[in-house]
Design a protein around this motif. Structure first.
Motif, PDB file in Angstrom:
ATOM      1  N   TRP A   1       0.907  -1.459   0.001  1.00 29.21           N
ATOM      2  CA  TRP A   1       0.004   0.012  -0.160  1.00 29.21           C
ATOM      3  C   TRP A   1       0.952   1.278   0.040  1.00 29.21           C
ATOM      4  CZ3 TRP A   1      -0.307   3.650   4.108  1.00 29.21           C
ATOM      5  CH2 TRP A   1      -1.246   4.378   4.103  1.00 29.21           C
TER       6      TRP A   1
ATOM      7  N   ARG B   1      -8.854   2.423  -1.183  1.00 31.52           N
ATOM      8  CA  ARG B   1      -8.591   1.648   0.156  1.00 31.52           C
ATOM      9  C   ARG B   1      -9.013   2.597   1.296  1.00 31.52           C
ATOM     10  NH1 ARG B   1      -8.171  -2.296  -2.033  1.00 31.52           N
ATOM     11  NH2 ARG B   1      -6.297  -3.429  -2.704  1.00 31.52           N
TER      12      ARG B   1
ATOM     13  N   VAL C   1      -5.754  -3.487   3.221  1.00 29.11           N
ATOM     14  CA  VAL C   1      -4.913  -3.630   1.973  1.00 29.11           C
ATOM     15  C   VAL C   1      -5.748  -4.686   1.085  1.00 29.11           C
ATOM     16  CG1 VAL C   1      -3.090  -2.472   2.707  1.00 29.11           C
ATOM     17  CG2 VAL C   1      -3.005  -5.006   2.637  1.00 29.11           C
TER      18      VAL C   1
END
Length: 414
Positions: free
Chosen positions: A287, A294, A352
């Motif tokens: 990420w 997200r 994630v």
């Protein structure tokens, strides 16, 4: 009468002892650099793990109500110091070690020490949960039942970069510049191998290893890269070694592209790029801050900032205590052997996306995001970072399956 008083006192003492025993926390030992040239990296790792421990505890702790407790030890980037810390942690009652920021050789030494201890002390075993040392051997030829890797290994990260470079025809000549230790050598090896397979037309025009943490001026190395005519560098450098490399290249006016494993996950990297204003640093992780789609990660980052006053950078570190707690709940036990078996093939949804701990080698499978530190443009990069007008641009997102590679692990189980 004296006999009755004595019996009551004994009963009260027994009740108090049972209560104290029930309230005993489940101890986790954090062993990573908390002094020396990479202290800021170690503190970042500790803070992420401590935040997750506190959050698990705030939500009720383990399945039986027990709380987690994080003990802190300084690895001093030394295998010997880390092994001494492991023994001290065991003496203080730790059943799990969280580590990974001291290099793969240190983690390997800890795993070997833990394995020897576990063999000598059945019923009192200790697990090693590794958040950042990504040597494929740790989940390959040297895999251990007592070790779990919570990050994509070097080969998987490089596979993501190779997939991306395949789409970038402007990249023609690559130099390999890396720190002279296991990870640096492997980042170079997998760069040449996997990028070479993805782009057979690319030329590798040079390769150099340098001492880790001891180079104060990278100008001579930059001169060699320039002389070789490279347009890009594959470098596993991190911490001050990366910052000083960026500075030397910028001072020479050399507008290089850099391909790195986790650069943006270390504080100060964005600031270094914003100050140099030339060069493109591309890195890969599960990420990056500001990544689109997200929302759970964004919420976690905001809460982390509110609680600690610092930036949230590494979901995988935050994941370690949470996945540990999930395994304890599944095992209905705090015995390390049972926890390890519950961790095997454990799948959970995370901030994630879905992740899985591959049971055959204890390698976590998680998405990989290739991204570049770039100026805010209001479109691809909407938010600046570290007080600069530079942030993160998503270049490509790969699922765990797209970067998953086979393993040589032949694990021996107790």
């Amino acid at each position: 009468m004296p006999i009755r008083i004595s019996a009551l006192a004994a009963a009260a003492a027994c009740t108090a002892a049972l209560s104290a025993q029930a309230a005993e926390p489940f101890k986790i030992a954090f062993i990573d650099p908390l002094s020396g040239p990479f202290v800021s990296t170690g503190e970042l790792m500790r803070d992420h793990v401590q935040y997750a421990v506190d959050d698990v505890n705030a939500k009720g702790g383990l399945y039986n109500g027990d709380k987690l407790q994080l003990l802190q030890f300084d690895s001093k980037l030394s295998a010997q110091e880390s092994q001494s810390a492991l023994q001290a942690a065991i003496d203080q009652g730790a059943r799990v070690v969280v580590t990974g920021g001291s290099g793969s050789s240190v983690v390997a030494a800890l795993v070997q020490a833990a394995s020897r201890y576990n063999q000598r002390n059945p019923g009192k075993e200790v697990l090693v949960l590794n958040h950042s040392s990504i040597d494929p051997d740790l989940t390959g030829r040297s895999c251990s039942f007592w070790h779990f890797m919570f990050d994509a290994n070097t080969a998987m990260r490089m596979q993501a970069i190779a997939n991306y470079i395949k789409t970038q025809p402007a990249i023609q000549k690559i130099y390999l510049l890396n720190q002279d230790y296991a990870h640096g050598k492997q980042w170079a090896h997998y760069g040449r191998d996997l990028v070479g397979k993805a782009r057979p037309d690319i030329q590798f025009v040079g390769e150099t290893l340098h001492p880790i943490g001891r180079v104060k001026d990278f100008a001579p190395y930059v001169a060699k890269i320039k002389e070789a005519g490279a347009d890009s560098v594959i470098t596993g450098n991190w911490g001050q070694d990366l910052a000083l490399l960026l500075k030397s290249a910028a001072d020479s006016g050399y507008n290089l592209r850099y391909f790195n494993h986790s650069a943006g996950g270390f504080p100060g990297t964005v600031t270094s790029i914003s100050q140099t204003r030339i060069g493109q640093l591309t890195w890969v992780a599960e990420w990056h801050p500001g990544q689109a789609d997200r929302p759970q990660a964004d919420a976690r980052a905001r809460d982390y900032k509110a609680r600690t006053g610092k930036d949230f950078l590494a979901p995988r570190m935050d994941l370690v205590p949470r996945m540990l707690a999930a395994a304890v709940a599944q095992a209905r036990s705090t015995e390390p052997v049972k926890i390890a078996k519950a961790l095997e093939d454990l799948q959970i949804d995370t901030i994630v996306g879905p992740v899985k701990m591959r049971g055959k080698d204890h390698q976590l499978l998680l998405p990989q995001v290739v991204n570049t530190i770039a100026p805010v443009d209001g479109k691809l990069v909407k938010t600046g970072w570290e007080g600069t007008n530079y942030g993160f641009r998503t270049d490509a997102v790969y699922t765990p399956q797209q970067v998953e590679l086979p393993t040589e692990c032949q694990m021996k189980r107790p």
